[in-house]
Write a protein that holds these residues in place. Structure first.
Motif, mmCIF file in Angstrom:
data_model
loop_
_atom_site.group_PDB
_atom_site.id
_atom_site.type_symbol
_atom_site.label_atom_id
_atom_site.label_comp_id
_atom_site.label_asym_id
_atom_site.label_seq_id
_atom_site.Cartn_x
_atom_site.Cartn_y
_atom_site.Cartn_z
ATOM 1 N N ASP A 130 100.688 61.465 68.710
ATOM 2 C CA ASP A 130 99.271 61.336 69.060
ATOM 3 C C ASP A 130 98.331 61.922 68.008
ATOM 4 O O ASP A 130 97.257 61.362 67.745
ATOM 5 C CB ASP A 130 99.006 62.008 70.407
ATOM 6 N N LEU A 131 98.727 63.060 67.417
ATOM 7 C CA LEU A 131 97.795 63.789 66.559
ATOM 8 C C LEU A 131 97.990 63.554 65.070
ATOM 9 O O LEU A 131 97.046 63.749 64.286
ATOM 10 C CB LEU A 131 97.878 65.285 66.859
ATOM 11 N N ALA A 132 99.170 63.144 64.657
ATOM 12 C CA ALA A 132 99.377 62.880 63.228
ATOM 13 C C ALA A 132 98.436 61.798 62.700
ATOM 14 O O ALA A 132 97.951 61.913 61.569
ATOM 15 C CB ALA A 132 100.832 62.507 62.968
ATOM 16 N N PRO A 133 98.133 60.728 63.467
ATOM 17 C CA PRO A 133 97.150 59.753 62.958
ATOM 18 C C PRO A 133 95.779 60.362 62.694
ATOM 19 O O PRO A 133 95.065 59.902 61.794
ATOM 20 C CB PRO A 133 97.099 58.708 64.080
ATOM 21 N N VAL A 134 95.404 61.393 63.459
ATOM 22 C CA VAL A 134 94.122 62.058 63.207
ATOM 23 C C VAL A 134 94.154 62.742 61.842
ATOM 24 O O VAL A 134 93.217 62.622 61.034
ATOM 25 C CB VAL A 134 93.806 63.080 64.312
ATOM 26 N N ALA A 135 95.249 63.463 61.578
ATOM 27 C CA ALA A 135 95.385 64.142 60.285
ATOM 28 C C ALA A 135 95.439 63.126 59.145
ATOM 29 O O ALA A 135 94.809 63.323 58.097
ATOM 30 C CB ALA A 135 96.648 65.009 60.287
ATOM 31 N N PHE A 136 96.162 62.054 59.351
ATOM 32 C CA PHE A 136 96.249 61.027 58.304
ATOM 33 C C PHE A 136 94.883 60.407 58.044
ATOM 34 O O PHE A 136 94.462 60.255 56.895
ATOM 35 C CB PHE A 136 97.249 59.945 58.704
ATOM 36 N N GLY A 137 94.183 60.046 59.121
ATOM 37 C CA GLY A 137 92.860 59.440 58.955
ATOM 38 C C GLY A 137 91.884 60.371 58.258
ATOM 39 O O GLY A 137 91.053 59.931 57.460
ATOM 40 N N ALA A 138 92.005 61.664 58.540
ATOM 41 C CA ALA A 138 91.128 62.636 57.884
ATOM 42 C C ALA A 138 91.442 62.768 56.400
ATOM 43 O O ALA A 138 90.555 63.085 55.598
ATOM 44 C CB ALA A 138 91.258 64.000 58.569
ATOM 45 N N ALA A 139 92.715 62.514 56.019
ATOM 46 C CA ALA A 139 93.129 62.655 54.627
ATOM 47 C C ALA A 139 92.871 61.405 53.798
ATOM 48 O O ALA A 139 92.813 61.488 52.564
ATOM 49 C CB ALA A 139 94.617 63.010 54.562
ATOM 50 N N VAL A 140 92.726 60.252 54.434
ATOM 51 C CA VAL A 140 92.553 58.999 53.693
ATOM 52 C C VAL A 140 91.392 59.042 52.695
ATOM 53 O O VAL A 140 91.521 58.512 51.579
ATOM 54 C CB VAL A 140 92.397 57.810 54.674
ATOM 55 N N PRO A 141 90.240 59.658 53.011
ATOM 56 C CA PRO A 141 89.154 59.694 52.022
ATOM 57 C C PRO A 141 89.527 60.333 50.688
ATOM 58 O O PRO A 141 88.857 60.093 49.688
ATOM 59 C CB PRO A 141 88.060 60.501 52.735
ATOM 60 N N LEU A 142 90.593 61.128 50.647
ATOM 61 C CA LEU A 142 91.042 61.682 49.370
ATOM 62 C C LEU A 142 91.501 60.599 48.408
ATOM 63 O O LEU A 142 91.580 60.829 47.198
ATOM 64 C CB LEU A 142 92.182 62.679 49.603
ATOM 65 N N THR A 143 91.813 59.420 48.924
ATOM 66 C CA THR A 143 92.264 58.320 48.063
ATOM 67 C C THR A 143 91.105 57.481 47.542
ATOM 68 O O THR A 143 91.316 56.573 46.746
ATOM 69 C CB THR A 143 93.239 57.401 48.815
ATOM 70 N N TYR A 144 89.890 57.770 47.988
ATOM 71 C CA TYR A 144 88.731 56.970 47.584
ATOM 72 C C TYR A 144 87.939 57.672 46.490
ATOM 73 O O TYR A 144 86.760 57.944 46.622
ATOM 74 C CB TYR A 144 87.816 56.716 48.789
ATOM 75 N N MET A 145 88.576 57.974 45.386
ATOM 76 C CA MET A 145 87.881 58.700 44.327
ATOM 77 C C MET A 145 86.885 57.827 43.576
ATOM 78 O O MET A 145 85.841 58.284 43.124
ATOM 79 C CB MET A 145 88.888 59.301 43.363
ATOM 80 N N ASN A 146 87.188 56.537 43.450
ATOM 81 C CA ASN A 146 86.262 55.611 42.794
ATOM 82 C C ASN A 146 85.900 54.460 43.723
ATOM 83 O O ASN A 146 85.535 53.382 43.262
ATOM 84 C CB ASN A 146 86.895 55.043 41.516
ATOM 85 N N GLY A 147 86.005 54.689 45.012
ATOM 86 C CA GLY A 147 85.812 53.591 45.948
ATOM 87 C C GLY A 147 87.127 52.848 46.146
ATOM 88 O O GLY A 147 88.202 53.430 46.080
ATOM 89 N N GLY A 148 87.032 51.555 46.366
ATOM 90 C CA GLY A 148 88.214 50.742 46.598
ATOM 91 C C GLY A 148 87.796 49.305 46.785
ATOM 92 O O GLY A 148 86.809 48.858 46.200
ATOM 93 N N PHE A 149 88.509 48.590 47.625
ATOM 94 C CA PHE A 149 88.205 47.189 47.876
ATOM 95 C C PHE A 149 88.236 46.916 49.375
ATOM 96 O O PHE A 149 88.853 47.662 50.137
ATOM 97 C CB PHE A 149 89.201 46.281 47.147
#
Length: 360
Positions: free
Chosen positions: A141-160
């Motif tokens: 239940d809670l790991a998706p929350v942590a993952f979703g919170a960490a995803v913005p770390l991959t958007y250093m120059n934006g994305g597509f």
């Protein structure tokens, strides 16, 4: 009632982190609209004049254009001001002469689809965790929350625009394969390859999962079918856009060599939600070393299927990342995201189990 209440609260949490993720994505001016980068500008992606390999990523443009075509005129007119407001908020070229009501409206539609896929990706991850680690309901239940919170770390120059869907299909195809829903997994795989052609490499992960949860004959049939589906969709995309300029792969070998051989590249920082508040960027050792240490915890005791998924993901994705992707844009590591999350969750579960046993 308690189950329904839990699902409602989870939906709110997942929506909070997924919309925050897309807000960061959009704040990076990710669509390249009206720019000189015609190879992957927003409008060329939509009108299918983008260069290869970007023109091969057809699912999201098709969804955006189809949604726009299906909107009643009254709805399109009603949301025109909202579309203009969204452009003003996020676009670096908000006052460019290329904007039309149609393009602004499709900008809004793309934004909505991305939010839907980001939200759905967390539910797909929850289902995958439930299938792969059935004894860990709290992590599920809670790991998706942590993952979703960490995803913005991959958007250093934006994305597509196809990035959130890429995560969703990566999770959902594996979850379906784990539960033995092979026909649905094949449909999801076809859509994943239409979204981004590198998803064809996911056949390896589907085969690994099927090997561990299915009979040998079922594994062989499913692997062959998955390979045929991925190859068929790739062949269609290559045929359909054979006349498009560009090439199937971007060559960034020289730039990446120069980047990764600089020690400072392993210590970079960036801001995510707030100015001046720095967080580790890319493969910063501040982030990488704790992740590797946690992955190593209980490695030998971990289920073989999890270990093989991670080894296969690293063997496939890391060479592609260092050779052909742009410097430290870790959104290009999404192919191994499911295996990485599963192994991190298994390591956390083992760590907690040992801590509980020691306390007892």
């Amino acid at each position: 009632m308690s189950r329904a209440a839990t699902l409602v609260l989870l939906a709110i949490l997942y929506a909070l982190v997924s919309t925050a993720s897309i807000d960061v994505f959009m704040s990076k001016r990710a669509f390249f609209e009206g720019s000189e980068h015609r190879a992957y500008a927003f409008e060329t992606m939509l009108d299918r004049t983008a260069h290869r390999p970007f023109v091969h990523r057809a699912l999201m443009p098709a969804l955006v254009n189809a949604t726009d075509a299906l909107l009643p005129a009254s709805i399109a007119e009603r949301y025109g001001p909202a579309a203009r407001e969204l452009v003003q908020r996020y676009s670096v070229r908000a006052d460019g002469p290329f904007w039309t009501p149609s393009l602004e409206r499709r900008y809004l539609i793309a934004f909505v689809w991305m939010n839907l896929f980001a939200f759905a990706a967390l539910w797909a991850l929850r289902d995958l965790l439930g299938a792969a680690l059935p004894g860990e309901p709290l992590l599920r239940d809670l790991a998706p929350v942590a993952f979703g919170a960490a995803v913005p770390l991959t958007y250093m120059n934006g994305g597509f625009m196809y990035d959130p869907a890429d995560l969703f299909f990566g999770f959902v195809t594996l979850a379906l394969a784990w539960r033995g829903r092979h026909l649905r997994a094949l449909v999801a795989l076809a859509l994943a390859v239409l979204n981004k052609e590198t998803a064809a490499l996911g056949v390896v992960f589907l085969s690994i999962v099927a090997w561990h949860v299915s009979a040998p004959r079922v594994w062989a049939r499913f692997t062959a079918a998955a390979g045929a589906v991925a190859a068929g969709v790739l062949a269609f995309l290559w045929w359909r856009y054979a006349s498009s300029p560009g090439s199937p792969v971007y060559d960034h070998v020289a730039e990446n060599w120069a980047f990764w051989t600089q020690p400072r590249s392993w210590w970079l920082t960036m801001t995510v939600h707030a100015p001046l508040m720095l967080l580790p960027r890319g493969l910063s050792l501040v982030l990488l070393l704790p992740v590797v240490a946690l992955l190593a915890h209980g490695w030998r005791e971990r289920p073989a299927v999890l270990r093989r998924l991670l080894v296969a993901g690293a063997a496939i994705n890391l060479p592609l990342f260092f050779l052909f992707c742009w410097k430290d844009e870790t959104r290009n590591l999404y192919l191994m995201a499911p295996a990485l999350v599963l192994n991190l969750c298994a390591a956390l579960a083992a760590l907690h189990s040992r801590g509980t046993a020691a306390a007892a």
